[in-house]
Design a protein around this motif. Sequence first.
Motif, short mmCIF file in Angstrom:
data_model
loop_
_atom_site.label_atom_id
_atom_site.label_comp_id
_atom_site.label_asym_id
_atom_site.label_seq_id
_atom_site.Cartn_x
_atom_site.Cartn_y
_atom_site.Cartn_z
N LEU A 1 0.85 -1.18 0.00
CA LEU A 1 0.00 0.00 0.00
C LEU A 1 0.89 1.23 0.00
N GLN A 2 0.77 2.06 -1.04
CA GLN A 2 1.62 3.24 -1.16
C GLN A 2 0.99 4.48 -0.54
N ASN A 3 -0.31 4.68 -0.77
CA ASN A 3 -0.97 5.84 -0.17
C ASN A 3 -2.47 5.64 -0.16
N VAL A 4 -3.12 6.44 0.66
CA VAL A 4 -4.58 6.52 0.72
C VAL A 4 -4.94 8.00 0.61
N LYS A 5 -5.83 8.32 -0.32
CA LYS A 5 -6.23 9.70 -0.54
C LYS A 5 -7.69 9.89 -0.15
N ALA A 6 -7.95 10.91 0.66
CA ALA A 6 -9.31 11.28 1.03
C ALA A 6 -9.77 12.41 0.11
N ILE A 7 -10.91 12.21 -0.53
CA ILE A 7 -11.42 13.15 -1.52
C ILE A 7 -12.74 13.75 -1.01
N THR B 1 6.19 4.41 3.68
CA THR B 1 7.46 3.82 3.26
C THR B 1 7.68 2.54 4.06
N TYR B 2 8.55 1.67 3.54
CA TYR B 2 8.73 0.35 4.13
C TYR B 2 10.22 0.03 4.30
N SER B 3 10.50 -0.83 5.28
CA SER B 3 11.83 -1.36 5.50
C SER B 3 11.70 -2.82 5.89
N ASN B 4 12.34 -3.69 5.13
CA ASN B 4 12.25 -5.14 5.37
C ASN B 4 10.80 -5.62 5.41
N GLY B 5 9.97 -5.03 4.56
CA GLY B 5 8.58 -5.45 4.45
C GLY B 5 7.65 -4.88 5.50
N LYS B 6 8.17 -4.10 6.43
CA LYS B 6 7.35 -3.50 7.48
C LYS B 6 7.23 -2.00 7.25
N VAL B 7 6.12 -1.43 7.72
CA VAL B 7 5.92 0.02 7.58
C VAL B 7 6.99 0.74 8.40
N ALA B 8 7.73 1.63 7.75
CA ALA B 8 8.77 2.39 8.44
C ALA B 8 8.28 3.79 8.81
N THR B 9 7.55 4.43 7.89
CA THR B 9 7.01 5.76 8.15
C THR B 9 5.65 5.90 7.50
N TYR C 1 8.58 4.30 12.89
CA TYR C 1 8.48 3.11 13.72
C TYR C 1 9.81 2.38 13.82
N THR C 2 10.15 1.95 15.04
CA THR C 2 11.30 1.09 15.30
C THR C 2 10.79 -0.25 15.82
N TYR C 3 11.28 -1.35 15.24
CA TYR C 3 10.77 -2.68 15.56
C TYR C 3 11.79 -3.50 16.34
N ASN C 4 11.25 -4.41 17.14
CA ASN C 4 12.00 -5.54 17.69
C ASN C 4 11.23 -6.78 17.27
N GLY C 5 11.72 -7.47 16.25
CA GLY C 5 10.96 -8.58 15.69
C GLY C 5 9.70 -8.07 15.02
N ASP C 6 8.55 -8.59 15.43
CA ASP C 6 7.27 -8.20 14.82
C ASP C 6 6.53 -7.13 15.60
#
Length: 268
Positions: free
Chosen positions: A112-118, A131-139, A156-161
């Motif tokens: 999912l790249q973006n969601v736009k409200a119209i 944006t994503y890092s290693n398949g997880k949402v980063a920002t 977001y900072t992750y520890n595992g899942d």
Amino acid sequence: MKKYFFLGLMGSAVFFNSCSDTVENEIITDPVQQRTLLSKITTVYYDNPASPQTTVSTLEYNSQGQLIKTLSEGRSSINEYDSSGKPVKTNYYKTDGTLEYYALYTYNNDQLQNVKAIYSDTNLNRTINYTYSNGKVATSTLCQTANCSNPSISSYTYNGDNITVETSELGGTITFFTKNEYLYDNQLNPYTFTNKYFRIMMGGAYALSKNNYTSEKISFKDSAGNWVPNQNVVYEIQYNSAQLPTQVIGKSLSGANYVKYNYEYITQ
């Protein structure tokens, strides 16, 4: 526990879907396959302890386990899907049944790249980009102007899942920074079997993490750039036989109520 709002979502109403074609979105019980779906969320906010605010959201599904309709405080939303089961559009309706706005989902392959409200008033249009890092949402970046000036950004900072640190920058005339730090149990959270794209749209540690956080440390950044502790919340959690939470109560270290969630499920 954060009180999530995105693109004017109705109170605590969030958008869930349990797809019928992936184990990720189902709980399977033998000998008959069944989907366990979140059907009702009752939230009590204690911002004003003398007068707590309660919201109730109900969720309706089709025979494929896809969330079709959400109702909350007289408002409703209706979701549309493509042939692969991805959400492509959500219509949001006012209490009088007229359309308030709609949201469109854009993908890059399976991300999912973006969601736009119209809105009918284009000045109200907004977009959230991921944006994503290693398949997880980063920002996630919320833009409320066409040129995305003064956006609101969550990192977001992750520890595992699980997300262990969530940093938020609230854009506007005055920029405000908050940081949330979490510790977790080892049980499934209520959104474990929710369509992953709705979890991304909801955002935040509770929707994106695998487990339930049991404590939350909230800090803000002062004018000198230092993180200043503001609040600590401890969560008491009750589970059902499927190890899904049925009640979550957040309290301050002094024992004062902060928030309470009751979750109800159906099998299909």
